[in-house]
Design a protein around this motif. Structure first.
Motif, mmCIF file in Angstrom:
data_model
loop_
_atom_site.group_PDB
_atom_site.id
_atom_site.type_symbol
_atom_site.label_atom_id
_atom_site.label_comp_id
_atom_site.label_asym_id
_atom_site.label_seq_id
_atom_site.Cartn_x
_atom_site.Cartn_y
_atom_site.Cartn_z
ATOM 1 N N VAL A 59 0.837 -1.202 0.000
ATOM 2 C CA VAL A 59 0.000 0.000 0.000
ATOM 3 C C VAL A 59 0.872 1.252 0.000
ATOM 4 O O VAL A 59 0.619 2.206 -0.745
ATOM 5 C CB VAL A 59 -0.960 0.004 1.215
ATOM 6 N N HIS A 60 1.916 1.250 0.814
ATOM 7 C CA HIS A 60 2.827 2.402 0.853
ATOM 8 C C HIS A 60 3.535 2.601 -0.485
ATOM 9 O O HIS A 60 3.698 3.742 -0.944
ATOM 10 C CB HIS A 60 3.866 2.215 1.971
ATOM 11 N N GLU A 61 3.952 1.511 -1.109
ATOM 12 C CA GLU A 61 4.628 1.616 -2.402
ATOM 13 C C GLU A 61 3.689 2.187 -3.471
ATOM 14 O O GLU A 61 4.104 2.996 -4.303
ATOM 15 C CB GLU A 61 5.154 0.247 -2.836
ATOM 16 N N ILE A 62 2.456 1.752 -3.440
ATOM 17 C CA ILE A 62 1.482 2.258 -4.423
ATOM 18 C C ILE A 62 1.228 3.738 -4.203
ATOM 19 O O ILE A 62 1.210 4.534 -5.167
ATOM 20 C CB ILE A 62 0.170 1.465 -4.331
ATOM 21 N N MET A 63 1.069 4.138 -2.956
ATOM 22 C CA MET A 63 0.798 5.548 -2.669
ATOM 23 C C MET A 63 1.993 6.418 -3.045
ATOM 24 O O MET A 63 1.838 7.585 -3.386
ATOM 25 C CB MET A 63 0.459 5.730 -1.191
ATOM 26 N N LYS A 64 3.165 5.837 -3.001
ATOM 27 C CA LYS A 64 4.372 6.564 -3.407
ATOM 28 C C LYS A 64 4.423 6.749 -4.923
ATOM 29 O O LYS A 64 4.851 7.791 -5.420
ATOM 30 C CB LYS A 64 5.606 5.801 -2.930
ATOM 31 N N ASN A 65 3.964 5.756 -5.659
ATOM 32 C CA ASN A 65 4.146 5.755 -7.104
ATOM 33 C C ASN A 65 2.934 6.218 -7.907
ATOM 34 O O ASN A 65 3.088 6.611 -9.061
ATOM 35 C CB ASN A 65 4.539 4.345 -7.572
ATOM 36 N N ILE A 66 1.757 6.167 -7.336
ATOM 37 C CA ILE A 66 0.565 6.515 -8.098
ATOM 38 C C ILE A 66 0.422 8.029 -8.271
ATOM 39 O O ILE A 66 0.848 8.807 -7.405
ATOM 40 C CB ILE A 66 -0.706 5.936 -7.425
ATOM 41 N N ASP A 67 -0.143 8.419 -9.382
ATOM 42 C CA ASP A 67 -0.447 9.824 -9.649
ATOM 43 C C ASP A 67 -1.791 10.152 -9.014
ATOM 44 O O ASP A 67 -2.820 9.588 -9.389
ATOM 45 C CB ASP A 67 -0.496 10.048 -11.165
ATOM 46 N N CYS A 82 1.512 -6.276 -6.201
ATOM 47 C CA CYS A 82 1.087 -7.516 -5.531
ATOM 48 C C CYS A 82 1.843 -8.717 -6.107
ATOM 49 O O CYS A 82 2.282 -9.594 -5.362
ATOM 50 C CB CYS A 82 -0.425 -7.714 -5.684
ATOM 51 N N ASP A 83 2.007 -8.754 -7.416
ATOM 52 C CA ASP A 83 2.767 -9.843 -8.039
ATOM 53 C C ASP A 83 4.227 -9.794 -7.601
ATOM 54 O O ASP A 83 4.829 -10.830 -7.304
ATOM 55 C CB ASP A 83 2.685 -9.733 -9.567
ATOM 56 N N ARG A 84 4.777 -8.599 -7.564
ATOM 57 C CA ARG A 84 6.188 -8.431 -7.202
ATOM 58 C C ARG A 84 6.461 -8.889 -5.774
ATOM 59 O O ARG A 84 7.548 -9.361 -5.449
ATOM 60 C CB ARG A 84 6.585 -6.964 -7.379
ATOM 61 N N SER A 89 -3.135 -12.836 -4.602
ATOM 62 C CA SER A 89 -4.493 -13.105 -4.111
ATOM 63 C C SER A 89 -5.036 -11.964 -3.250
ATOM 64 O O SER A 89 -6.235 -11.925 -2.959
ATOM 65 C CB SER A 89 -4.514 -14.410 -3.310
ATOM 66 N N GLU A 90 -4.164 -11.044 -2.827
ATOM 67 C CA GLU A 90 -4.581 -9.931 -1.965
ATOM 68 C C GLU A 90 -4.824 -8.648 -2.763
ATOM 69 O O GLU A 90 -5.007 -7.579 -2.173
ATOM 70 C CB GLU A 90 -3.529 -9.668 -0.891
ATOM 71 N N LYS A 91 -4.830 -8.748 -4.080
ATOM 72 C CA LYS A 91 -4.959 -7.561 -4.925
ATOM 73 C C LYS A 91 -6.227 -6.769 -4.616
ATOM 74 O O LYS A 91 -6.188 -5.538 -4.499
ATOM 75 C CB LYS A 91 -4.938 -7.966 -6.400
ATOM 76 N N SER A 92 -7.352 -7.442 -4.465
ATOM 77 C CA SER A 92 -8.616 -6.726 -4.213
ATOM 78 C C SER A 92 -8.575 -5.985 -2.883
ATOM 79 O O SER A 92 -9.092 -4.869 -2.761
ATOM 80 C CB SER A 92 -9.800 -7.701 -4.241
ATOM 81 N N LYS A 93 -7.942 -6.595 -1.870
ATOM 82 C CA LYS A 93 -7.823 -5.943 -0.568
ATOM 83 C C LYS A 93 -6.929 -4.705 -0.665
ATOM 84 O O LYS A 93 -7.248 -3.642 -0.115
ATOM 85 C CB LYS A 93 -7.267 -6.903 0.480
ATOM 86 N N VAL A 94 -5.827 -4.849 -1.385
ATOM 87 C CA VAL A 94 -4.895 -3.727 -1.561
ATOM 88 C C VAL A 94 -5.575 -2.580 -2.297
ATOM 89 O O VAL A 94 -5.431 -1.412 -1.915
ATOM 90 C CB VAL A 94 -3.634 -4.196 -2.324
ATOM 91 N N ILE A 95 -6.338 -2.899 -3.327
ATOM 92 C CA ILE A 95 -7.059 -1.862 -4.071
ATOM 93 C C ILE A 95 -8.059 -1.155 -3.165
ATOM 94 O O ILE A 95 -8.187 0.078 -3.191
ATOM 95 C CB ILE A 95 -7.777 -2.470 -5.298
ATOM 96 N N PHE A 96 -8.753 -1.925 -2.343
ATOM 97 C CA PHE A 96 -9.737 -1.350 -1.412
ATOM 98 C C PHE A 96 -9.065 -0.372 -0.452
ATOM 99 O O PHE A 96 -9.551 0.753 -0.236
ATOM 100 C CB PHE A 96 -10.426 -2.471 -0.629
ATOM 101 N N LEU A 97 -7.930 -0.775 0.118
ATOM 102 C CA LEU A 97 -7.227 0.080 1.079
ATOM 103 C C LEU A 97 -6.694 1.351 0.413
ATOM 104 O O LEU A 97 -6.852 2.458 0.949
ATOM 105 C CB LEU A 97 -6.075 -0.696 1.716
ATOM 106 N N CYS A 98 -6.080 1.189 -0.764
ATOM 107 C CA CYS A 98 -5.535 2.351 -1.471
ATOM 108 C C CYS A 98 -6.642 3.288 -1.930
ATOM 109 O O CYS A 98 -6.494 4.519 -1.861
ATOM 110 C CB CYS A 98 -4.718 1.893 -2.677
ATOM 111 N N ASN A 99 -7.742 2.726 -2.393
ATOM 112 C CA ASN A 99 -8.850 3.561 -2.844
ATOM 113 C C ASN A 99 -9.416 4.391 -1.706
ATOM 114 O O ASN A 99 -9.791 5.557 -1.894
ATOM 115 C CB ASN A 99 -9.945 2.697 -3.463
ATOM 116 N N ASN A 100 -9.450 3.812 -0.510
ATOM 117 C CA ASN A 100 -9.940 4.569 0.649
ATOM 118 C C ASN A 100 -8.985 5.706 1.017
ATOM 119 O O ASN A 100 -9.424 6.776 1.462
ATOM 120 C CB ASN A 100 -10.138 3.642 1.846
ATOM 121 N N LEU A 101 -7.697 5.482 0.835
ATOM 122 C CA LEU A 101 -6.744 6.568 1.058
ATOM 123 C C LEU A 101 -6.918 7.662 0.006
ATOM 124 O O LEU A 101 -7.014 8.849 0.325
ATOM 125 C CB LEU A 101 -5.306 6.031 1.011
ATOM 126 N N LEU A 102 -6.968 7.247 -1.249
ATOM 127 C CA LEU A 102 -7.032 8.211 -2.358
ATOM 128 C C LEU A 102 -8.343 8.994 -2.384
ATOM 129 O O LEU A 102 -8.371 10.139 -2.839
ATOM 130 C CB LEU A 102 -6.839 7.475 -3.687
#
Length: 208
Positions: A59-67, A82-84, A89-102
C-alpha cells in the motif's frame, strides 16, 4: 530483577538454566501483555502477521508511485506490486485500502498543492541522529508544512484504533522536530488509517 540461577558455558554457547528460561518467558509474556494494552497484537499466526505486513508495505509503495490526479491506474499498479511481493491473491484488498486513502477528504484536498511523497528527512538534535521517511509532506499556501503518515490496520474497534494511534505519536513528533530544526514551520501532523473493516479512511490528528 536479577537472575540468580547459575549460567553454565558449554561448547562456547551460553546455556540458561530452567529457572532462567522461566523468568525470561514471564518477562516476555509481560511485555506482550503491556503491548496489547496499546493496540499491538501478539503475532501467534506468523504467516498472517507477515502477510499483513507485506500488504501494508505494498500500500505504501502504491501511494508513493501513483499519480493522485489519475487514480484510474490503481488496478494496474496494484497488480504489479502484488505480483512483485508474492501476494497476487490480496490484490482486491490492496485496491480497497488504497482507494480509501485516495478518496479521503485529506488526499483530495491537496491536489492543487505542492507535496512530496516518501521524503527522507534527517537532522542531528541533542547529540542524536533523527531520521525517517515521511509518507506525505504537504507544503501549504502559507509555506508551512503538514505531515501525513499512512497506517494500514486490521483493527475493527475504534477504541483500540485510538490507542494504537497514540503509540505512533513519538514517531511523528520526531518528524516534527526534524523539520523545525531545519527552520520549517509545521502546521499539523496526521495519521491516516485504512482497514479492510472500515468503509473509509480514519483521520487522526497528532497534538504537536
Amino acid at each position: 530483577n536479577v537472575i540468580n540461577s547459575k549460567i553454565t558455558k558449554a561448547d562456547n554457547n551460553i546455556e540458561f538454566s530452567i529457572h532462567d528460561r522461566d523468568y525470561i518467558n514471564r518477562q516476555f509474556e509481560y511485555i506482550v501483555s503491556k503491548s496489547e494494552d496499546y493496540g499491538y497484537k501478539n503475532p501467534s499466526d506468523d504467516y498472517a502477521y507477515s502477510k499483513n505486513s507485506t500488504i501494508g508495505n505494498v500500500v505504501h509503495e502504491i501511494m508513493k508511485n501513483i499519480d493522485f490526479e489519475d487514480i484510474k491506474q490503481l488496478e494496474n499498479i496494484a497488480g504489479v506490486f502484488c505480483d512483485r511481493n508474492d501476494i497476487p491473491s490480496e490484490k482486491s484488498k490492496v485496491i480497497f485500502l488504497c482507494n480509501n486513502l485516495l478518496s479521503s477528504t485529506l488526499i483530495k484536498s491537496i491536489r492543487n498543492k505542492k507535496y512530496y511523497k516518501e521524503i527522507w528527512v534527517s537532522s542531528r538534535i541533542d547529540d542524536y541522529d533523527l531520521e525517517g521517511f515521511i509518507d506525505l509532506l504537504i507544503e501549504n499556501d502559507d509555506k508551512s508544512y503538514s505531515i501525513i503518515d499512512y497506517k494500514t490496520t486490521s483493527e475493527k474497534n475504534l477504541k483500540n484504533l485510538l490507542k494504537s494511534s497514540e503509540s505512533y505519536k513519538s514517531q511523528i513528533l520526531d518528524y516534527v522536530k526534524i523539520l523545525k530544526n531545519q527552520n520549517k514551520v509545521v502546521k499539523e501532523a496526521k495519521l491516516l488509517f485504512v482497514s479492510e473493516y472500515m468503509e473509509e479512511a480514519f483521520e487522526y490528528n497528532i497534538d504537536i
